[in-house]
Design a protein around this motif. Structure first.
Motif, PDB file in Angstrom:
ATOM      1  N   VAL A 109       0.885  -1.210  -0.039  1.00  0.00           N
ATOM      2  CA  VAL A 109      -0.046  -0.047   0.123  1.00  0.00           C
ATOM      3  C   VAL A 109       0.996   1.117   0.093  1.00  0.00           C
ATOM      4  CG1 VAL A 109      -1.832  -1.183   1.255  1.00  0.00           C
ATOM      5  CG2 VAL A 109      -0.223   0.054   2.457  1.00  0.00           C
ATOM      6  N   ASN A 110       2.212   1.050   0.504  1.00  0.00           N
ATOM      7  CA  ASN A 110       2.808   2.190   0.559  1.00  0.00           C
ATOM      8  C   ASN A 110       3.503   2.723  -0.862  1.00  0.00           C
ATOM      9  OD1 ASN A 110       2.818   2.743   3.322  1.00  0.00           O
ATOM     10  ND2 ASN A 110       4.847   1.647   3.864  1.00  0.00           N
ATOM     11  N   GLY A 111       3.313   1.904  -1.805  1.00  0.00           N
ATOM     12  CA  GLY A 111       3.617   2.269  -3.249  1.00  0.00           C
ATOM     13  C   GLY A 111       2.694   2.987  -3.750  1.00  0.00           C
ATOM     14  N   ALA A 112       2.965   4.411  -3.886  1.00  0.00           N
ATOM     15  CA  ALA A 112       2.039   5.310  -4.651  1.00  0.00           C
ATOM     16  C   ALA A 112       1.721   4.939  -6.091  1.00  0.00           C
ATOM     17  CB  ALA A 112       2.467   6.682  -4.671  1.00  0.00           C
ATOM     18  N   LYS A 113       2.753   4.526  -6.966  1.00  0.00           N
ATOM     19  CA  LYS A 113       2.496   3.957  -8.186  1.00  0.00           C
ATOM     20  C   LYS A 113       2.754   2.412  -8.180  1.00  0.00           C
ATOM     21  CE  LYS A 113       2.468   8.357  -9.686  1.00  0.00           C
ATOM     22  NZ  LYS A 113       2.683   9.009  -8.616  1.00  0.00           N
ATOM     23  N   GLY A 114       2.458   1.767  -7.383  1.00  0.00           N
ATOM     24  CA  GLY A 114       2.398   0.233  -7.369  1.00  0.00           C
ATOM     25  C   GLY A 114       3.778  -0.335  -6.654  1.00  0.00           C
ATOM     26  N   ILE A 115       3.998  -1.402  -6.349  1.00  0.00           N
ATOM     27  CA  ILE A 115       5.144  -1.951  -6.086  1.00  0.00           C
ATOM     28  C   ILE A 115       5.390  -3.394  -6.939  1.00  0.00           C
ATOM     29  CG2 ILE A 115       3.846  -3.513  -4.272  1.00  0.00           C
ATOM     30  CD1 ILE A 115       7.473  -1.871  -3.743  1.00  0.00           C
ATOM     31  N   ALA A 116       6.726  -3.432  -7.223  1.00  0.00           N
ATOM     32  CA  ALA A 116       7.146  -4.352  -8.355  1.00  0.00           C
ATOM     33  C   ALA A 116       7.411  -5.659  -7.360  1.00  0.00           C
ATOM     34  CB  ALA A 116       8.527  -4.012  -9.099  1.00  0.00           C
ATOM     35  N   ALA A 117       6.984  -6.884  -8.068  1.00  0.00           N
ATOM     36  CA  ALA A 117       7.298  -8.053  -7.324  1.00  0.00           C
ATOM     37  C   ALA A 117       8.843  -8.287  -6.932  1.00  0.00           C
ATOM     38  CB  ALA A 117       6.601  -9.167  -8.113  1.00  0.00           C
ATOM     39  N   LEU A 118       9.597  -7.801  -7.879  1.00  0.00           N
ATOM     40  CA  LEU A 118      10.946  -8.334  -7.627  1.00  0.00           C
ATOM     41  C   LEU A 118      11.488  -7.601  -6.634  1.00  0.00           C
ATOM     42  CD1 LEU A 118      13.652  -9.431  -8.614  1.00  0.00           C
ATOM     43  CD2 LEU A 118      14.111  -7.365 -10.174  1.00  0.00           C
ATOM     44  N   GLN A 119      11.133  -6.186  -6.494  1.00  0.00           N
ATOM     45  CA  GLN A 119      11.489  -5.434  -5.196  1.00  0.00           C
ATOM     46  C   GLN A 119      10.719  -6.034  -4.032  1.00  0.00           C
ATOM     47  OE1 GLN A 119      10.565  -1.047  -5.309  1.00  0.00           O
ATOM     48  NE2 GLN A 119      10.754  -0.883  -3.192  1.00  0.00           N
ATOM     49  N   LEU A 120       9.607  -6.454  -3.950  1.00  0.00           N
ATOM     50  CA  LEU A 120       8.930  -6.985  -2.678  1.00  0.00           C
ATOM     51  C   LEU A 120       9.771  -8.291  -2.415  1.00  0.00           C
ATOM     52  CD1 LEU A 120       6.513  -6.763  -0.607  1.00  0.00           C
ATOM     53  CD2 LEU A 120       5.243  -8.184  -2.305  1.00  0.00           C
ATOM     54  N   SER A 121      10.033  -9.026  -3.442  1.00  0.00           N
ATOM     55  CA  SER A 121      10.882 -10.246  -3.074  1.00  0.00           C
ATOM     56  C   SER A 121      12.231  -9.954  -2.380  1.00  0.00           C
ATOM     57  CB  SER A 121      11.040 -11.105  -4.228  1.00  0.00           C
ATOM     58  OG  SER A 121      12.111 -10.482  -5.152  1.00  0.00           O
ATOM     59  N   ARG A 122      12.785  -8.966  -2.881  1.00  0.00           N
ATOM     60  CA  ARG A 122      14.228  -8.351  -2.056  1.00  0.00           C
ATOM     61  C   ARG A 122      13.795  -7.886  -0.629  1.00  0.00           C
ATOM     62  NH1 ARG A 122      17.268  -5.392  -7.301  1.00  0.00           N
ATOM     63  NH2 ARG A 122      17.503  -7.580  -8.501  1.00  0.00           N
ATOM     64  N   ASP A 123      12.805  -7.179  -0.613  1.00  0.00           N
ATOM     65  CA  ASP A 123      12.656  -6.663   0.720  1.00  0.00           C
ATOM     66  C   ASP A 123      12.390  -7.548   1.794  1.00  0.00           C
ATOM     67  OD1 ASP A 123      12.858  -3.981  -0.140  1.00  0.00           O
ATOM     68  OD2 ASP A 123      10.731  -3.758  -0.396  1.00  0.00           O
ATOM     69  N   LEU A 124      11.366  -8.627   1.238  1.00  0.00           N
ATOM     70  CA  LEU A 124      10.982  -9.503   2.430  1.00  0.00           C
ATOM     71  C   LEU A 124      11.879 -10.942   2.366  1.00  0.00           C
ATOM     72  CD1 LEU A 124       7.216  -9.642   1.788  1.00  0.00           C
ATOM     73  CD2 LEU A 124       8.546  -8.681   3.598  1.00  0.00           C
ATOM     74  N   ASP A 125      12.941 -11.180   1.384  1.00  0.00           N
ATOM     75  CA  ASP A 125      13.807 -12.130   1.137  1.00  0.00           C
ATOM     76  C   ASP A 125      13.172 -13.334   0.736  1.00  0.00           C
ATOM     77  OD1 ASP A 125      16.353 -13.691   1.020  1.00  0.00           O
ATOM     78  OD2 ASP A 125      16.313 -13.962   3.217  1.00  0.00           O
ATOM     79  N   CYS A 126      12.324 -13.358  -0.201  1.00  0.00           N
ATOM     80  CA  CYS A 126      11.352 -14.635  -0.522  1.00  0.00           C
ATOM     81  C   CYS A 126      11.702 -14.735  -2.149  1.00  0.00           C
ATOM     82  CB  CYS A 126       9.976 -14.266  -0.100  1.00  0.00           C
ATOM     83  SG  CYS A 126       9.330 -12.882  -1.247  1.00  0.00           S
ATOM     84  N   GLN A 127      11.289 -15.566  -2.412  1.00  0.00           N
ATOM     85  CA  GLN A 127      11.444 -16.001  -3.982  1.00  0.00           C
ATOM     86  C   GLN A 127      10.516 -14.776  -4.828  1.00  0.00           C
ATOM     87  OE1 GLN A 127      11.006 -19.891  -5.767  1.00  0.00           O
ATOM     88  NE2 GLN A 127      11.238 -21.115  -3.977  1.00  0.00           N
ATOM     89  N   TYR A 128      10.832 -14.540  -5.887  1.00  0.00           N
ATOM     90  CA  TYR A 128      10.023 -13.714  -7.057  1.00  0.00           C
ATOM     91  C   TYR A 128       8.588 -14.211  -7.085  1.00  0.00           C
ATOM     92  CZ  TYR A 128       8.374 -11.610 -11.186  1.00  0.00           C
ATOM     93  OH  TYR A 128       7.505 -10.871 -12.117  1.00  0.00           O
ATOM     94  N   LYS A 129       8.644 -15.669  -7.484  1.00  0.00           N
ATOM     95  CA  LYS A 129       7.372 -16.228  -7.690  1.00  0.00           C
ATOM     96  C   LYS A 129       6.353 -16.068  -6.301  1.00  0.00           C
ATOM     97  CE  LYS A 129       8.979 -20.276 -10.197  1.00  0.00           C
ATOM     98  NZ  LYS A 129       9.264 -21.690 -10.279  1.00  0.00           N
ATOM     99  N   THR A 130       6.884 -16.093  -5.018  1.00  0.00           N
ATOM    100  CA  THR A 130       5.965 -15.835  -3.874  1.00  0.00           C
ATOM    101  C   THR A 130       5.305 -14.287  -4.126  1.00  0.00           C
ATOM    102  OG1 THR A 130       7.367 -17.554  -2.746  1.00  0.00           O
ATOM    103  CG2 THR A 130       5.943 -15.901  -1.361  1.00  0.00           C
ATOM    104  N   ALA A 131       6.341 -13.287  -4.329  1.00  0.00           N
ATOM    105  CA  ALA A 131       6.038 -12.083  -4.066  1.00  0.00           C
ATOM    106  C   ALA A 131       5.018 -11.797  -5.481  1.00  0.00           C
ATOM    107  CB  ALA A 131       7.095 -11.238  -4.244  1.00  0.00           C
TER     108      ALA A 131
END
Length: 318
Positions: free
Chosen positions: A96-118
């Motif tokens: 929700v903090n991404g005013a223009k959305g959040i990329a799944a790749l960035q989320l996977s790095r922030d949470l240290d999870c697989q890209y598929k999961t994000a």
């Protein structure tokens, strides 16, 4: 006067607060959202019995009446999740903090999870967002406009080999039109159609007959005059004329374009509807603090059934 989004009132939750609350409090938060009518106490999803007992070692419950075992996420869009409740809550806050959305790749790095999961998680959250728009009716003054996405064709290397990509004969056939209907001072509703004029049947289903519709000079909107008080604005002459304008619709497309260009890079094809719905939700709630936004998304997710589109997505794809 300070803009709301720059003020402290717009920041009511942070990742620091999420990660310091601990797993137990995060779990309790999901229980409160799943069973708000019972003060967070478990209710059997199969028979509705309130007499359940907890299996503490597995964070599960067992119904006294039908003996059904379930968890706080059973039967929801988060069913079969493997992420911790803390990470799940953090993912919602980041989203929700991404005013223009959040990329799944960035989320996977922030949470240290697989890209598929994000990737699947963000699409599940978008699906939950769309629940809010189900059966929505618009009234008052409604602005309507369309914009085209997708169908990109790469130009040839040599100039003499290049074609005019604006001509219909040279289009890929994959281009889709996002039509937005937006109340002034109210909610919005997006649809995906082949051409702008194809959205008129959707207008009949979702816009009240006493509504005043604002549209541009596109020929696809000529049919609106038969059913509504319709005012048109010629953008080649002016952007606004005596109250007739589509500026709120253009504001929506501005956000969706920035999502496409700056964050996701490719939102066309089968997923365009999901991204269009996300942009609509963000526009509708742009003056809501991020804590309330996170709560709205989490509540919508916990109130959604298991996703038929995204459950086992990568297993089917593989």
């Amino acid at each position: 006067m300070q803009h709301f989004l720059l003020s402290s009132k717009a920041r009511s939750i942070s990742l620091k607060a999420v990660f310091t609350m601990g797993e137990d409090k995060a779990y309790k938060t999901f229980c409160d959202m799943r069973w708000p009518e019972n003060d967070g106490e478990a209710v059997c999803p199969r028979c509705g019995c309130v007499e359940v007992y907890g299996i503490a070692t597995r964070r599960k419950f067992k119904c006294v009446a039908c003996h059904h075992q379930f968890s706080v996420t059973s039967g929801t869009i988060f069913a079969s999740r493997k992420m911790s409740f803390t990470d799940l809550l953090a993912a919602i806050v980041i989203f929700v903090n991404g005013a223009k959305g959040i990329a799944a790749l960035q989320l996977s790095r922030d949470l240290d999870c697989q890209y598929k999961t994000a990737f699947v998680l963000t699409h599940k959250l978008r699906e939950a967002m769309r629940r809010e728009m189900a059966g929505r009716q618009l009234d008052g003054i409604v602005e309507i406009d369309g914009a085209y996405f997708g169908g990109y064709s790469k130009p040839e290397n040599r100039k003499e080999d290049r074609k005019d990509r604006r001509l219909k004969a040279n289009l890929t056939g994959k281009r889709q039109c996002v039509v937005i209907m937006r109340e002034r001072g109210g909610k919005s509703l997006p649809f995906i159609v082949r051409n702008e004029g194809d959205a008129v049947p959707f207008v009949r289903d979702h816009v009240g007959t006493l509504t005043t519709i604002m549209a541009d000079e596109g020929t696809g909107w000529d049919a609106l005059h038969a059913g509504w008080d319709t005012r048109r604005i010629n953008h080649s002459v002016a952007f606004s004329d005596e109250g007739a304008c589509t500026n709120q619709a253009e504001s929506y497309f501005s956000r969706l374009r920035r999502m496409e260009v700056g964050t996701h890079h490719h939102i066309a094809g089968p997923y365009l509807n999901a991204y269009a719905g996300e942009a609509s939700w963000r526009e509708d709630n742009r003056r809501t603090d991020n804590g309330a936004q996170a709560g709205m998304v989490a509540m919508a997710a916990m109130g959604s059934r298991v996703s038929r589109q995204w459950k086992g997505y990568w297993q089917r794809a593989g």
